[in-house]
Design a protein around this motif. Sequence first.
Motif, PDB file in Angstrom:
ATOM      1  N   ALA A 123     -16.566 -11.540   4.802  1.00  0.00           N
ATOM      2  CA  ALA A 123     -16.889 -10.116   4.861  1.00  0.00           C
ATOM      3  C   ALA A 123     -15.625  -9.268   4.802  1.00  0.00           C
ATOM      4  O   ALA A 123     -15.590  -8.248   4.090  1.00  0.00           O
ATOM      5  N   MET A 124     -14.577  -9.657   5.528  1.00  0.00           N
ATOM      6  CA  MET A 124     -13.319  -8.893   5.514  1.00  0.00           C
ATOM      7  C   MET A 124     -12.689  -8.918   4.124  1.00  0.00           C
ATOM      8  O   MET A 124     -12.161  -7.896   3.661  1.00  0.00           O
ATOM      9  N   ASP A 125     -12.737 -10.068   3.448  1.00  0.00           N
ATOM     10  CA  ASP A 125     -12.207 -10.147   2.084  1.00  0.00           C
ATOM     11  C   ASP A 125     -12.987  -9.244   1.137  1.00  0.00           C
ATOM     12  O   ASP A 125     -12.400  -8.584   0.269  1.00  0.00           O
ATOM     13  N   MET A 126     -14.312  -9.203   1.288  1.00  0.00           N
ATOM     14  CA  MET A 126     -15.142  -8.336   0.438  1.00  0.00           C
ATOM     15  C   MET A 126     -14.769  -6.869   0.649  1.00  0.00           C
ATOM     16  O   MET A 126     -14.651  -6.103  -0.317  1.00  0.00           O
ATOM     17  N   ILE A 127     -14.580  -6.470   1.898  1.00  0.00           N
ATOM     18  CA  ILE A 127     -14.213  -5.085   2.196  1.00  0.00           C
ATOM     19  C   ILE A 127     -12.847  -4.761   1.613  1.00  0.00           C
ATOM     20  O   ILE A 127     -12.656  -3.726   0.968  1.00  0.00           O
ATOM     21  N   ALA A 128     -11.873  -5.648   1.820  1.00  0.00           N
ATOM     22  CA  ALA A 128     -10.517  -5.421   1.302  1.00  0.00           C
ATOM     23  C   ALA A 128     -10.531  -5.314  -0.221  1.00  0.00           C
ATOM     24  O   ALA A 128      -9.889  -4.426  -0.794  1.00  0.00           O
ATOM     25  N   ASP A 129     -11.270  -6.201  -0.895  1.00  0.00           N
ATOM     26  CA  ASP A 129     -11.350  -6.156  -2.355  1.00  0.00           C
ATOM     27  C   ASP A 129     -11.938  -4.829  -2.830  1.00  0.00           C
ATOM     28  O   ASP A 129     -11.454  -4.230  -3.798  1.00  0.00           O
ATOM     29  N   ARG A 130     -12.959  -4.337  -2.140  1.00  0.00           N
ATOM     30  CA  ARG A 130     -13.601  -3.078  -2.541  1.00  0.00           C
ATOM     31  C   ARG A 130     -12.687  -1.877  -2.297  1.00  0.00           C
ATOM     32  O   ARG A 130     -12.652  -0.944  -3.107  1.00  0.00           O
ATOM     33  N   VAL A 131     -11.948  -1.892  -1.198  1.00  0.00           N
ATOM     34  CA  VAL A 131     -11.010  -0.793  -0.926  1.00  0.00           C
ATOM     35  C   VAL A 131      -9.911  -0.779  -1.980  1.00  0.00           C
ATOM     36  O   VAL A 131      -9.580   0.276  -2.543  1.00  0.00           O
ATOM     37  N   ILE A 132      -9.357  -1.943  -2.288  1.00  0.00           N
ATOM     38  CA  ILE A 132      -8.277  -2.024  -3.281  1.00  0.00           C
ATOM     39  C   ILE A 132      -8.773  -1.584  -4.649  1.00  0.00           C
ATOM     40  O   ILE A 132      -8.107  -0.804  -5.353  1.00  0.00           O
ATOM     41  N   GLU A 133      -9.961  -2.039  -5.056  1.00  0.00           N
ATOM     42  CA  GLU A 133     -10.512  -1.676  -6.359  1.00  0.00           C
ATOM     43  C   GLU A 133     -10.823  -0.174  -6.425  1.00  0.00           C
ATOM     44  O   GLU A 133     -10.516   0.491  -7.417  1.00  0.00           O
ATOM     45  N   THR A 134     -11.405   0.381  -5.370  1.00  0.00           N
ATOM     46  CA  THR A 134     -11.721   1.818  -5.350  1.00  0.00           C
ATOM     47  C   THR A 134     -10.443   2.649  -5.403  1.00  0.00           C
ATOM     48  O   THR A 134     -10.361   3.642  -6.135  1.00  0.00           O
ATOM     49  N   ARG A 135      -9.437   2.232  -4.660  1.00  0.00           N
ATOM     50  CA  ARG A 135      -8.156   2.956  -4.674  1.00  0.00           C
ATOM     51  C   ARG A 135      -7.523   2.902  -6.060  1.00  0.00           C
ATOM     52  O   ARG A 135      -7.051   3.909  -6.582  1.00  0.00           O
ATOM     53  N   ARG A 136      -7.555   1.732  -6.699  1.00  0.00           N
ATOM     54  CA  ARG A 136      -6.977   1.583  -8.037  1.00  0.00           C
ATOM     55  C   ARG A 136      -7.728   2.448  -9.056  1.00  0.00           C
ATOM     56  O   ARG A 136      -7.130   3.154  -9.866  1.00  0.00           O
ATOM     57  N   ARG A 137      -9.047   2.453  -8.971  1.00  0.00           N
ATOM     58  CA  ARG A 137      -9.888   3.171  -9.927  1.00  0.00           C
ATOM     59  C   ARG A 137      -9.819   4.695  -9.750  1.00  0.00           C
ATOM     60  O   ARG A 137      -9.916   5.446 -10.720  1.00  0.00           O
ATOM     61  N   THR A 138      -9.656   5.174  -8.517  1.00  0.00           N
ATOM     62  CA  THR A 138      -9.723   6.622  -8.251  1.00  0.00           C
ATOM     63  C   THR A 138      -8.360   7.238  -7.913  1.00  0.00           C
ATOM     64  O   THR A 138      -8.309   8.392  -7.483  1.00  0.00           O
ATOM     65  N   TRP A 139      -7.291   6.495  -8.093  1.00  0.00           N
ATOM     66  CA  TRP A 139      -5.959   6.995  -7.723  1.00  0.00           C
ATOM     67  C   TRP A 139      -5.565   8.177  -8.603  1.00  0.00           C
ATOM     68  O   TRP A 139      -5.749   8.175  -9.813  1.00  0.00           O
ATOM     69  N   GLN A 140      -5.014   9.237  -7.981  1.00  0.00           N
ATOM     70  CA  GLN A 140      -4.517  10.418  -8.693  1.00  0.00           C
ATOM     71  C   GLN A 140      -3.023  10.542  -8.395  1.00  0.00           C
ATOM     72  O   GLN A 140      -2.634  10.918  -7.297  1.00  0.00           O
ATOM     73  N   GLU A 141      -2.220  10.224  -9.379  1.00  0.00           N
ATOM     74  CA  GLU A 141      -0.774  10.301  -9.201  1.00  0.00           C
ATOM     75  C   GLU A 141      -0.296  11.750  -9.303  1.00  0.00           C
ATOM     76  O   GLU A 141       0.509  12.190  -8.487  1.00  0.00           O
ATOM     77  N   THR A 142      -0.797  12.478 -10.317  1.00  0.00           N
ATOM     78  CA  THR A 142      -0.410  13.886 -10.511  1.00  0.00           C
ATOM     79  C   THR A 142      -1.639  14.701 -10.899  1.00  0.00           C
ATOM     80  O   THR A 142      -2.654  14.161 -11.334  1.00  0.00           O
ATOM     81  N   ASP A 143      -1.513  16.024 -10.767  1.00  0.00           N
ATOM     82  CA  ASP A 143      -2.599  16.902 -11.219  1.00  0.00           C
ATOM     83  C   ASP A 143      -2.361  17.270 -12.684  1.00  0.00           C
ATOM     84  O   ASP A 143      -1.428  16.788 -13.323  1.00  0.00           O
TER      85      ASP A 143
END
Length: 189
Positions: A123-143
Motif C-alpha cells: 500500500a505504501m509503495d502504491m501511494i508513493a508511486d501515485r504521488v511521484i507520477e502525479t507530481r511529474r505529470r502536473t509539475w509547473q516549472e514556470t508560468d
Amino acid sequence: MGVRTWLEGWPVYRQLTSHDPLGRGAAAKSRQSRNLLARTETADKVVKSVCPYCAVGCGQQVYVRDGEVTQIEGDPDSPVSRGRLCPKGSASKQLVTSSTRQTKVRYRRPYGTEWEDLDLATAMDMIADRVIETRRRTWQETDSNGRALRRTLGFASLGGATLDNEENYLMKKLYTALGAVEIENQARI
C-alpha cells in the motif's frame, strides 16, 4: 459467625476503634477492597504516548502486559495535560483493543466492487508511486511569462484534528518539499 467478627466487618466499628476516626483510610476498606490491585500494577512495561484524538497532544501512559495493552492513563509528566485526559482520551484503550478495529489495509481497485486486503508495504509503495507520477505529470516549472513557479497543483494536503502540531509541521515540510501549494490542517481551520 461471632458478634466480634460481625462487628469487625462493620465500617463504623473499625472507624471508632482504629487510628482512623474520620474513616478516610484503612477503616473504610473492606476485606475485599484490601485485596484489590490496580490494573496498572501488573503491567510488564509502561510506554509513553500521545493521545490520538485531537491536536492538543495530551500525554498518555500505555500499560502493557504480555504484549497486550491493559490500560491507558494520563501522563503526569506531560507539560500539556499534566496527567489529565478528556473523555475521548480516557477511552483510548477501546480504540486500540476494539474487536472492530481495522488492522489491515483495505483497497478497492478502480471500478471494482470488492475490497481486498493489502500488506502495508504494498500500500505504501502504491501511494508513493501515485504521488511521484502525479507530481511529474502536473509539475509547473514556470508560468507563461517565464517566472519561476516550481510547484504542483496535482495534489493537496488536509491534515486532521487527530494530528498534533508536530505531525502537522512535518506534513507541511513534506508537502512543501514536494511542491504542493494547498496545504492545510483542520486544527488551524
